[in-house]
Design a protein around this motif. Structure first.
Motif, PDB file in Angstrom:
ATOM      1  N   UNK A   1      -9.810 -12.078   3.055  1.00  0.00           N
ATOM      2  CA  UNK A   1      -9.040 -12.531   1.890  1.00  0.00           C
ATOM      3  C   UNK A   1      -8.051 -13.345   2.524  1.00  0.00           C
ATOM      4  N   UNK A   2      -7.924 -14.626   1.790  1.00  0.00           N
ATOM      5  CA  UNK A   2      -7.032 -15.470   2.389  1.00  0.00           C
ATOM      6  C   UNK A   2      -5.769 -15.791   1.391  1.00  0.00           C
ATOM      7  N   UNK A   3      -5.662 -14.962   0.467  1.00  0.00           N
ATOM      8  CA  UNK A   3      -4.503 -15.015  -0.252  1.00  0.00           C
ATOM      9  C   UNK A   3      -3.054 -14.230   0.226  1.00  0.00           C
ATOM     10  N   UNK A   4      -2.181 -14.410  -0.612  1.00  0.00           N
ATOM     11  CA  UNK A   4      -0.853 -13.706  -0.341  1.00  0.00           C
ATOM     12  C   UNK A   4      -1.105 -11.986  -0.280  1.00  0.00           C
ATOM     13  N   UNK A   5      -0.751 -11.511   0.625  1.00  0.00           N
ATOM     14  CA  UNK A   5      -0.567 -10.046   0.636  1.00  0.00           C
ATOM     15  C   UNK A   5       0.847  -9.279   0.836  1.00  0.00           C
ATOM     16  N   UNK A   6       0.751  -8.300   0.188  1.00  0.00           N
ATOM     17  CA  UNK A   6       2.123  -7.466   0.319  1.00  0.00           C
ATOM     18  C   UNK A   6       1.879  -6.158   0.614  1.00  0.00           C
ATOM     19  N   UNK A   7       2.936  -5.715   1.190  1.00  0.00           N
ATOM     20  CA  UNK A   7       2.876  -4.258   1.590  1.00  0.00           C
ATOM     21  C   UNK A   7       4.081  -3.640   1.625  1.00  0.00           C
ATOM     22  N   UNK A   8       4.245  -2.329   1.034  1.00  0.00           N
ATOM     23  CA  UNK A   8       3.227  -1.587   0.395  1.00  0.00           C
ATOM     24  C   UNK A   8       3.111  -1.981  -0.996  1.00  0.00           C
ATOM     25  N   UNK A   9       1.841  -1.590  -1.700  1.00  0.00           N
ATOM     26  CA  UNK A   9       1.657  -1.986  -3.147  1.00  0.00           C
ATOM     27  C   UNK A   9       2.704  -1.054  -3.972  1.00  0.00           C
ATOM     28  N   UNK A  10       2.886   0.018  -3.496  1.00  0.00           N
ATOM     29  CA  UNK A  10       3.786   1.088  -4.476  1.00  0.00           C
ATOM     30  C   UNK A  10       4.856   1.744  -3.516  1.00  0.00           C
ATOM     31  N   UNK A  11       5.936   2.081  -3.940  1.00  0.00           N
ATOM     32  CA  UNK A  11       7.132   2.674  -3.167  1.00  0.00           C
ATOM     33  C   UNK A  11       7.955   3.662  -4.072  1.00  0.00           C
ATOM     34  N   UNK A  12       8.073   4.640  -3.830  1.00  0.00           N
ATOM     35  CA  UNK A  12       8.762   5.675  -4.503  1.00  0.00           C
ATOM     36  C   UNK A  12       9.948   6.143  -3.391  1.00  0.00           C
ATOM     37  N   UNK A  13      11.151   6.135  -3.756  1.00  0.00           N
ATOM     38  CA  UNK A  13      12.439   6.190  -3.018  1.00  0.00           C
ATOM     39  C   UNK A  13      13.251   6.950  -3.754  1.00  0.00           C
ATOM     40  N   UNK A  14      14.259   7.654  -3.056  1.00  0.00           N
ATOM     41  CA  UNK A  14      15.532   8.434  -3.629  1.00  0.00           C
ATOM     42  C   UNK A  14      16.710   7.338  -3.607  1.00  0.00           C
ATOM     43  N   UNK A  15      17.421   7.257  -4.613  1.00  0.00           N
ATOM     44  CA  UNK A  15      18.673   6.758  -4.695  1.00  0.00           C
ATOM     45  C   UNK A  15      19.494   6.670  -3.396  1.00  0.00           C
ATOM     46  N   UNK A  16      19.944   5.662  -3.014  1.00  0.00           N
ATOM     47  CA  UNK A  16      20.683   5.507  -1.641  1.00  0.00           C
ATOM     48  C   UNK A  16      19.785   5.350  -0.510  1.00  0.00           C
ATOM     49  N   UNK A  17      18.614   5.538  -0.647  1.00  0.00           N
ATOM     50  CA  UNK A  17      17.647   5.116   0.702  1.00  0.00           C
ATOM     51  C   UNK A  17      17.517   4.006   0.872  1.00  0.00           C
ATOM     52  N   UNK A  18      17.248   3.269   1.977  1.00  0.00           N
ATOM     53  CA  UNK A  18      16.497   1.956   2.417  1.00  0.00           C
ATOM     54  C   UNK A  18      15.219   1.740   2.162  1.00  0.00           C
ATOM     55  N   UNK A  19      14.692   0.530   1.642  1.00  0.00           N
ATOM     56  CA  UNK A  19      13.418   0.224   1.690  1.00  0.00           C
ATOM     57  C   UNK A  19      13.123  -1.284   2.232  1.00  0.00           C
ATOM     58  N   UNK A  20      11.993  -1.161   2.800  1.00  0.00           N
ATOM     59  CA  UNK A  20      11.592  -2.757   3.148  1.00  0.00           C
ATOM     60  C   UNK A  20      10.177  -2.908   2.797  1.00  0.00           C
ATOM     61  N   UNK A  21      10.034  -4.302   2.371  1.00  0.00           N
ATOM     62  CA  UNK A  21       8.866  -4.808   1.930  1.00  0.00           C
ATOM     63  C   UNK A  21       8.295  -5.841   2.748  1.00  0.00           C
ATOM     64  N   UNK A  22       6.937  -6.060   2.929  1.00  0.00           N
ATOM     65  CA  UNK A  22       6.493  -7.157   3.617  1.00  0.00           C
ATOM     66  C   UNK A  22       5.623  -8.264   2.781  1.00  0.00           C
ATOM     67  N   UNK A  23       5.731  -9.243   3.087  1.00  0.00           N
ATOM     68  CA  UNK A  23       4.849 -10.284   2.531  1.00  0.00           C
ATOM     69  C   UNK A  23       4.288 -11.194   3.418  1.00  0.00           C
ATOM     70  N   UNK A  24       2.786 -11.241   3.558  1.00  0.00           N
ATOM     71  CA  UNK A  24       1.941 -12.264   4.576  1.00  0.00           C
ATOM     72  C   UNK A  24       1.777 -13.380   3.451  1.00  0.00           C
ATOM     73  N   UNK A  25       2.147 -14.697   3.852  1.00  0.00           N
ATOM     74  CA  UNK A  25       1.671 -15.887   2.968  1.00  0.00           C
ATOM     75  C   UNK A  25       0.458 -16.260   3.267  1.00  0.00           C
ATOM     76  N   UNK A  26      -0.060 -17.312   2.502  1.00  0.00           N
ATOM     77  CA  UNK A  26      -1.351 -17.996   2.836  1.00  0.00           C
ATOM     78  C   UNK A  26      -0.845 -18.800   4.000  1.00  0.00           C
ATOM     79  N   UNK A  27      -1.817 -18.754   5.112  1.00  0.00           N
ATOM     80  CA  UNK A  27      -1.698 -19.455   6.280  1.00  0.00           C
ATOM     81  C   UNK A  27      -1.351 -20.644   5.976  1.00  0.00           C
ATOM     82  N   UNK A  28      -0.497 -21.305   6.712  1.00  0.00           N
ATOM     83  CA  UNK A  28       0.205 -22.587   6.686  1.00  0.00           C
ATOM     84  C   UNK A  28       0.853 -23.110   5.727  1.00  0.00           C
ATOM     85  N   UNK A  29       1.257 -22.237   4.643  1.00  0.00           N
ATOM     86  CA  UNK A  29       2.040 -22.329   3.580  1.00  0.00           C
ATOM     87  C   UNK A  29       3.558 -22.426   4.236  1.00  0.00           C
ATOM     88  N   UNK A  30       4.428 -23.630   4.050  1.00  0.00           N
ATOM     89  CA  UNK A  30       5.744 -23.765   4.833  1.00  0.00           C
ATOM     90  C   UNK A  30       6.879 -23.059   3.557  1.00  0.00           C
TER      91      UNK A  30
END
Lengths: 115, 111
Positions: A1-30
């Motif tokens: 798949x050469x589209x944009x991907x994101x991880x995770x798809x779902x995240x449940x957290x408690x108030x006050x916690x830190x969360x981090x999301x990742x995005x992998x763009x289409x190759x060579x997109x600036x």
């Protein structure tokens, strides 16, 4: 798949916690964008990168939010000390900007629920 | 960036042609018109983009009159799977590049 991907798809957290999301763009997109979408509304712009440089931040992006795009490839969006109001879908989009203009292609999103 | 106005919702039946019109009275000379489709719990999907006159691809047609103050997305022979929210946006992706989404048009296709 050469589209944009994101991880995770779902995240449940408690108030006050830190969360981090990742995005992998289409190759060579600036350009890489982050948007936030709440129920019944269209996506709202948060920030964007041209290569590794973060060129604009929305006023929606409070001090608790930070985004990086090391080496101009993937990007991460971190939310510190999450609040219930941060619950939303976080969307990433990428594009190739040249003289002809650009078209943004979106990933599937990460749905965040803050309890 | 130009603001857009489009109907909140539209209903249609399978097999019909659907036309969704978007108003953008303050469109700038360099602005393009772009339409996205979004299904629940998915990211928006690019449908079509144009500057003037008519653009057609395998999914839709985009009609833009000479004054460019409006545009019409035409979906031929819709099916149930075309039920989605459709967003009209204008912008040149210039130094800012961020897209300004409105609430879109919720299209419901019935059997």
């Amino acid at each position: 798949d050469t589209g944009v991907s994101q991880d995770p798809r779902h995240k449940i957290t408690k108030r006050g916690q830190n969360v981090t999301f990742r995005c992998d763009p289409i190759s060579e997109h600036n350009r890489l964008y982050w948007y936030r979408q709440t129920l019944g509304q269209g996506p709202e712009f948060l920030t964007y990168f041209q290569n590794e440089a973060q060129l604009e931040k929305s006023r929606l992006l409070s001090d608790r939010f930070s985004a990086e795009r090391p080496k101009g490839s993937f990007s991460t969006l971190e939310i510190q000390r999450t609040e219930q109001g941060d619950s939303a879908m976080y969307l990433c989009a990428s594009s190739f900007r040249d003289r002809a203009g650009e078209t943004q292609y979106f990933g599937p999103g990460t749905r965040l629920l803050v309890l | 960036l130009a603001k857009t106005t489009q109907p909140i919702s539209m209903d249609s039946y399978e097999g019909q042609e659907v036309n969704i019109t978007c108003s953008h009275n303050n469109i700038a000379t360099n602005d393009y018109i772009t339409w996205y489709q979004q299904f629940p719990s998915q990211g928006p999907r690019f449908i079509i983009q144009g500057y003037k006159t008519k653009v057609t691809n395998e999914v839709a047609s985009l009609f833009i009159p000479a004054d460019r103050k409006s545009s019409t997305l035409s979906l031929p022979r819709v099916s149930l799977s075309d039920t989605a929210v459709y967003y009209c946006l204008v912008g040149d992706g210039g130094s800012q590049g961020n897209l300004i989404f409105g609430k879109g048009t919720k299209l419901s296709v019935k059997p």
